[in-house]
Write a protein that holds these residues in place. Sequence first.
Motif, short mmCIF file in Angstrom:
data_model
loop_
_atom_site.label_atom_id
_atom_site.label_comp_id
_atom_site.label_asym_id
_atom_site.label_seq_id
_atom_site.Cartn_x
_atom_site.Cartn_y
_atom_site.Cartn_z
N ALA A 301 -10.85 -0.67 -7.25
CA ALA A 301 -10.80 -2.35 -7.00
C ALA A 301 -11.77 -3.55 -6.81
N MET A 302 -12.61 -3.20 -5.52
CA MET A 302 -13.66 -3.85 -5.44
C MET A 302 -15.06 -3.64 -6.74
N GLU A 303 -15.37 -2.46 -6.64
CA GLU A 303 -16.21 -2.07 -7.36
C GLU A 303 -14.99 -2.78 -8.92
N SER A 304 -13.96 -2.87 -10.12
CA SER A 304 -13.69 -3.33 -11.21
C SER A 304 -13.44 -4.67 -11.03
N SER A 305 -13.53 -5.33 -10.07
CA SER A 305 -13.24 -6.90 -9.69
C SER A 305 -14.86 -7.24 -10.56
N GLY A 306 -15.93 -6.77 -10.51
CA GLY A 306 -17.05 -7.26 -10.50
C GLY A 306 -17.41 -7.93 -9.96
N HIS A 307 -17.43 -8.36 -8.84
CA HIS A 307 -17.88 -8.78 -7.91
C HIS A 307 -17.83 -8.80 -6.40
N SER A 308 -19.32 -9.41 -5.44
CA SER A 308 -20.14 -8.24 -4.68
C SER A 308 -19.15 -8.52 -3.41
N SER A 420 6.01 -1.59 11.99
CA SER A 420 6.45 -1.89 13.61
C SER A 420 4.61 -2.37 14.08
N SER A 421 3.55 -1.27 14.60
CA SER A 421 2.97 -1.43 15.80
C SER A 421 1.53 -0.70 13.97
N PRO A 422 0.15 -0.93 14.76
CA PRO A 422 -0.99 -0.50 14.11
C PRO A 422 -1.40 1.17 14.31
N CYS A 423 -0.37 1.48 14.78
CA CYS A 423 -0.02 3.42 14.83
C CYS A 423 0.98 4.02 13.88
N GLU A 424 1.76 2.85 13.51
CA GLU A 424 2.70 3.57 12.07
C GLU A 424 1.30 4.07 11.16
N ARG A 425 2.04 5.56 10.94
CA ARG A 425 1.59 5.82 9.58
C ARG A 425 1.96 5.03 8.29
N MET A 426 1.45 4.52 7.27
CA MET A 426 1.74 3.49 5.95
C MET A 426 2.72 4.50 5.08
N LYS A 427 3.58 4.88 4.26
CA LYS A 427 4.79 5.55 3.82
C LYS A 427 3.86 4.97 1.69
N LYS A 428 2.99 4.33 1.63
CA LYS A 428 3.31 3.67 0.54
C LYS A 428 1.18 2.99 0.63
N VAL A 429 1.17 3.34 -1.25
CA VAL A 429 0.05 3.45 -0.73
C VAL A 429 -0.33 1.72 -1.73
N VAL A 430 -1.28 0.67 -1.53
CA VAL A 430 -1.44 -0.59 -2.27
C VAL A 430 -2.14 -0.77 -3.49
N SER A 431 -1.87 -0.99 -4.81
CA SER A 431 -2.35 -0.07 -6.29
C SER A 431 -3.50 -0.68 -6.03
N ARG A 432 -4.94 -0.71 -6.86
CA ARG A 432 -6.17 -1.20 -7.26
C ARG A 432 -5.81 -1.83 -8.54
N VAL A 433 -4.28 -2.10 -8.70
CA VAL A 433 -4.56 -3.18 -9.49
C VAL A 433 -3.97 -4.47 -8.93
N LYS A 434 -3.13 -4.10 -7.71
CA LYS A 434 -2.42 -5.68 -7.28
C LYS A 434 -3.73 -5.87 -6.69
N ILE A 435 -5.06 -5.52 -5.90
CA ILE A 435 -6.16 -5.96 -4.54
C ILE A 435 -7.05 -6.52 -6.05
N GLU A 436 -7.28 -5.92 -6.90
CA GLU A 436 -8.32 -6.64 -8.33
C GLU A 436 -7.17 -7.20 -9.27
N ASN A 437 -6.28 -7.80 -9.14
CA ASN A 437 -5.33 -9.18 -9.59
C ASN A 437 -5.47 -9.75 -8.24
N ALA A 438 -5.67 -9.72 -7.62
CA ALA A 438 -6.11 -10.67 -5.80
C ALA A 438 -7.63 -11.09 -5.99
N VAL A 439 -8.24 -10.60 -6.21
CA VAL A 439 -9.64 -11.06 -6.17
C VAL A 439 -10.06 -11.88 -7.24
N ARG A 440 -9.53 -11.38 -8.46
CA ARG A 440 -9.91 -12.15 -9.61
C ARG A 440 -9.31 -13.23 -9.96
#
Length: 498
Positions: A301-308, A420-440
């Motif tokens: 996401a960070m690479e495709s966003s085009g931003h430093s 519930s805590s920082p030790c809980e394993r995350m089951k879902k992955v936030v997609s690069r599309v969502k991340i890039e969209n927020a950055v843009r």
Amino acid sequence: MFRPLKVYFLPFLAQGHMIPFCQFARLFAARGLHVTIITTPVNTRFLESSVEEDKALGHHIHIHTIRFPSEEVGLPVGIENFFNVTDAHTADQFYEAAGLLRNQVEPFMERNPPDCIVSDFIYPWTAPIATRLGIPRIVFNSFCLFAVCMINAYKRQSQSQPELSHDHDHSGGPFVVSGLPEPITLTIRPPRLISGQLESLMEADQQNSYGLIVNSFNEMDGQDYIKYYQKITDLKVWHIGPASLTLRNTKPQKNHHDQTSKEHEYIRSWLDSKDYNSVVYVSFGSLCRFEDPQLLEIACAMESSGHSFIWVVHRESKKKNPRDEKDEKELWLPEGFEERMKKYSRGLILMKWAPQELILNHPATGGFLTHCGWTSVTEAVSAGVPMMTWPVFIEQFYNEKLITQVHGFGLEVGAEEWNSSPCERMKKVVSRVKIENAVRRLMNGGDEAEKVRNKAIEMKDKARKAVEENGSSQRNLTALIEDLKLTAMNRAASKHQT
């Protein structure tokens, strides 16, 4: 003339608690109080440079070091900060050990009674100690008051709507938390475990404390929420932050980034080469550790966003993996990623830690992709940097709503998993599309981005006014100290009469 007040500070042993706790302790000492921070050997080393700096200024501030009871709970020696906890079992052991600190704190306080205890809310056992000593106990919980109000309102709503307290799919549709000064919409519901734990701790605090100090300022939480809290708890509350900004304003003669900038001159130089508001700072605090698939999505996401960008990485480590660090990066970075970022001076990857205040306060930094941990939020607000919000656990989803819905100085990435805590394993992955969209949305300009940036600058101005000599945070700190002095004098007079 009444002697200087003696105040003991007891922070929970995690960076997000210890940093503002130490800053508050230094503010009290700068006002002439005799301050003692109670902590363990590893954490003493983390705090002592700041304390020594204040001692050199003639302030009465000390660290009382007690042993961390690792052996009693089966923890390896040296794990004394939650930063080093990586799994749920170790977390349970750590919390158990933190509770056993009472066995050393209580006799120390009985031998050397203070005029006040400032206790982390995770230590409810300090309440009976304060009661027996006949002194006020002030609570600090590392949250903003808005989050505390949200937790309370959700509890009340759950009691009237039992279906909210059942196990459910947290990715379900949005719902409104009612009973607050304004209706707040949560995209997902808090997990039952974390709601129950926070509610029970806060209920204990509300029954056994003199009041609450908050690492924020009146205008950030808002008078409506301050009044709401005081009405439902009948407790005093003092906003005396942002602690880092208040401290900097108290000691304006020193550049508080000097030491950090010397150690990280390459970061400053890299930022100096960038245009104004052109860099995205990506950091999820000291406790959030993403696994490789999620790190890969962030990188793409960070690479495709085009931003430093500057990206601070906390990776979920794989034990006994024979690969070296260079080979390990192949698991979570696109092929040739680092070479491309270096060739075009597009990005810096920092492992585990970065000089966050230095980065946020640099003119080139134009956005902060954050987990919404409260210390990070206050530092971003103080710097006037707008946020892209990606909460992960505990109260961070509440903080997100204060940022995006109440004030509007941030944009939501769209996280769908509340742990519930920082030790809980995350089951879902936030997609690069969502991340890039927020950055843009934030970094590409346009009406929405301009509105968010203006709100961030507006909140920065309010924060800076709050910590000025006659600002709200300074007045609140004065009022708190005067309150404590009056309480101590009344207690002394009562003892004299008897």
